[in-house]
Design an enzyme around this catalytic site. Structure first.
Site, short mmCIF file in Angstrom:
data_model
loop_
_atom_site.label_atom_id
_atom_site.label_comp_id
_atom_site.label_asym_id
_atom_site.label_seq_id
_atom_site.Cartn_x
_atom_site.Cartn_y
_atom_site.Cartn_z
N CYS A 244 -3.06 -14.17 -3.38
CA CYS A 244 -2.76 -14.60 -2.00
C CYS A 244 -3.00 -16.09 -1.84
O CYS A 244 -3.08 -16.59 -0.71
CB CYS A 244 -3.59 -13.81 -0.99
N ALA B 92 -16.90 -7.59 -9.37
CA ALA B 92 -15.72 -7.04 -10.04
C ALA B 92 -15.81 -7.19 -11.56
O ALA B 92 -15.55 -6.23 -12.31
CB ALA B 92 -14.46 -7.73 -9.52
N ASP C 277 -16.30 -3.43 -4.41
CA ASP C 277 -16.37 -4.71 -3.71
C ASP C 277 -17.80 -5.22 -3.80
O ASP C 277 -18.75 -4.41 -3.81
CB ASP C 277 -15.94 -4.57 -2.24
N PHE D 240 -11.86 -5.23 -5.42
CA PHE D 240 -11.86 -6.09 -4.22
C PHE D 240 -11.30 -5.27 -3.05
O PHE D 240 -10.39 -5.69 -2.33
CB PHE D 240 -11.01 -7.35 -4.44
N ARG E 45 0.83 -1.20 0.00
CA ARG E 45 0.00 0.00 0.00
C ARG E 45 0.87 1.25 0.00
O ARG E 45 0.58 2.24 -0.68
CB ARG E 45 -0.93 -0.01 1.21
#
Length: 397
Positions: A341, A276, A246, A224, A208
């Site tokens: 992830c 999305a 989202d 997201f 970030r």
């Protein structure tokens, strides 16, 4: 302490300090061994190998130590103190400008099955194994003791990670209504009661911060968005506009609250509760009549597309489809931050999926950065499976 006996030759990975013992490696166990019980592991000759938590399933033992020691209060204190000292060494623990960080990262901190995130003076503890669940009270007490005043409250949150146990989410020690975490000087509302994970995605802190440096004058799309972490950093970085998307109404509510907390009454931000892919499909038509829906900085940070190896093929197709659609809509000379992830998706898997997407979209791209999880999510060198977060920053011509 009951004992587990390995098949002949099955101790080899343990001699290399890998912290998992799979069920297929076990010859037999003492009668009456229960889920979550602490056990000693012996090789086929009866020699000591390790101590860990036993659990029915593919991963039958999660190793706590390769030394033949008691798993007691002193053990938990020593392990937690080691984790805290590392966070102090890298400038996180005790830093008033960033009081939000991960204190225990499972195997990365030699405590498999345990996650502890810190938000100010509150620790949110999550068990991913029955053994850690059974030890939760002793761990919480040891945690407060070794923190020497840094941690006053311990909230236990394992309803989603151990649903078959039906654990109660509650404070084990103390209690607090203060749910504001600080990250690099920015404030975030942390919903540790009902939010995903421990309430906030701590692992994207450094990524970030990098995005902030790219944001000045940009039109930013954060897909997201969850709690809007990337959006808040983009706002501080001087973005011209920021749109957060989202499918969860709760996530959009949290995002708006975090924007307002840091940038009250700032008209640069708007949030959309929408799927999305549907949002990306609609960009072209929106762009025809509204230049505010064209983007030159896009973030794709979806939830894990693959939770196990059997889902890998479909996950890679999903990453390709998502990135292709985003690349097709992006303006020339723009920047894409894209992530996976999924633990079973390797760096090479992910890069190939993104590059396939670029080719299908007909866009030339260059890698500016290769991203990963931050230092408070360490990877045990003997457990490469602990490397789960991977990302790319691409320049899109």
């Amino acid at each position: 302490m009951k004992q587990i006996y390995l098949k002949r030759g099955k101790e080899e990975s343990l001699l290399r300090f890998h912290p998992w013992i799979f069920s297929g490696a076990i010859h037999h166990a003492d009668e009456g061994v229960k889920d979550g019980e602490t056990v000693r592991v012996l090789n086929s000759n009866g020699d000591f190998i390790a101590i860990g938590h036993y659990q029915m399933g593919s991963i039958a033992v999660r190793v706590l130590t390769f030394r033949d020691v008691a798993i007691n209060h002193d053990f938990w204190q020593a392990q937690l103190k080691s984790a805290l000292q590392m966070r102090m060494a890298i400038g996180l623990a005790g830093n008033p400008n960033s009081n939000t960080y991960r204190l225990v990262h499972g195997e990365g901190d030699h405590l498999p099955g345990l996650i502890i995130d810190i938000y100010g003076q509150t620790a949110v503890m999550q068990a991913h194994s029955v053994g850690m669940h059974l030890c939760r009270k002793e761990i919480a007490q040891a945690l407060v003791e070794v923190s020497e005043g840094l941690i006053a409250n311990v909230y236990y949150k394992s309803e989603t990670t151990l649903p078959f146990m039906e654990p109660e989410n509650k404070f084990l020690i103390g209690g607090s209504d203060e749910n504001i975490g600080i990250e690099n000087g920015l404030k975030f509302r942390v919903d540790w009661l009902r939010g995903q994970k421990t309430g906030f995605f701590v692992d994207q802190r450094e990524n970030r911060h990098l995005l902030e440096q790219f944001s000045k004058g940009k039109r930013v799309l954060n897909m997201f968005c969850y709690t809007g972490g990337f959006s808040v950093y983009a706002m501080r970085g001087g973005a011209k506009l920021v749109h957060s998307v989202d499918s969860s109404a709760k996530a959009i509510e949290l995002t708006r609250a975090n924007i307002e907390l840091n940038f009250p009454n700032d008209s640069r931000h708007e949030a959309y509760c929408e799927d999305a892919f549907k949002f990306l499909d609609g960009i072209e038509s929106k762009d025809a009549g509204n230049q505010d829906h064209s983007y030159d900085l896009v973030i794709l940070d979806p939830p894990a597309f693959a939770k196990h190896r059997g889902a890998l093929h479909n996950a890679l197709k999903g990453y390709t489809r998502l990135n292709q659609k985003a690349l097709e809509k992006m303006q020339p000379r723009s920047i894409l931050f894209t992530f996976s992830c999924s633990q079973v998706v390797t760096k090479d898997h992910f890069r190939n999926a993104v590059f396939t997407a670029a080719a299908l979209a007909g866009r030339k791209v260059r890698i500016l950065h290769q991203l990963h999880q931050p230092a408070d999510h360490p990877i045990n060198i003997y457990h490469p499976e602990g490397e789960y977060l991977k990302g790319l920053v691409l320049y899109v011509e």
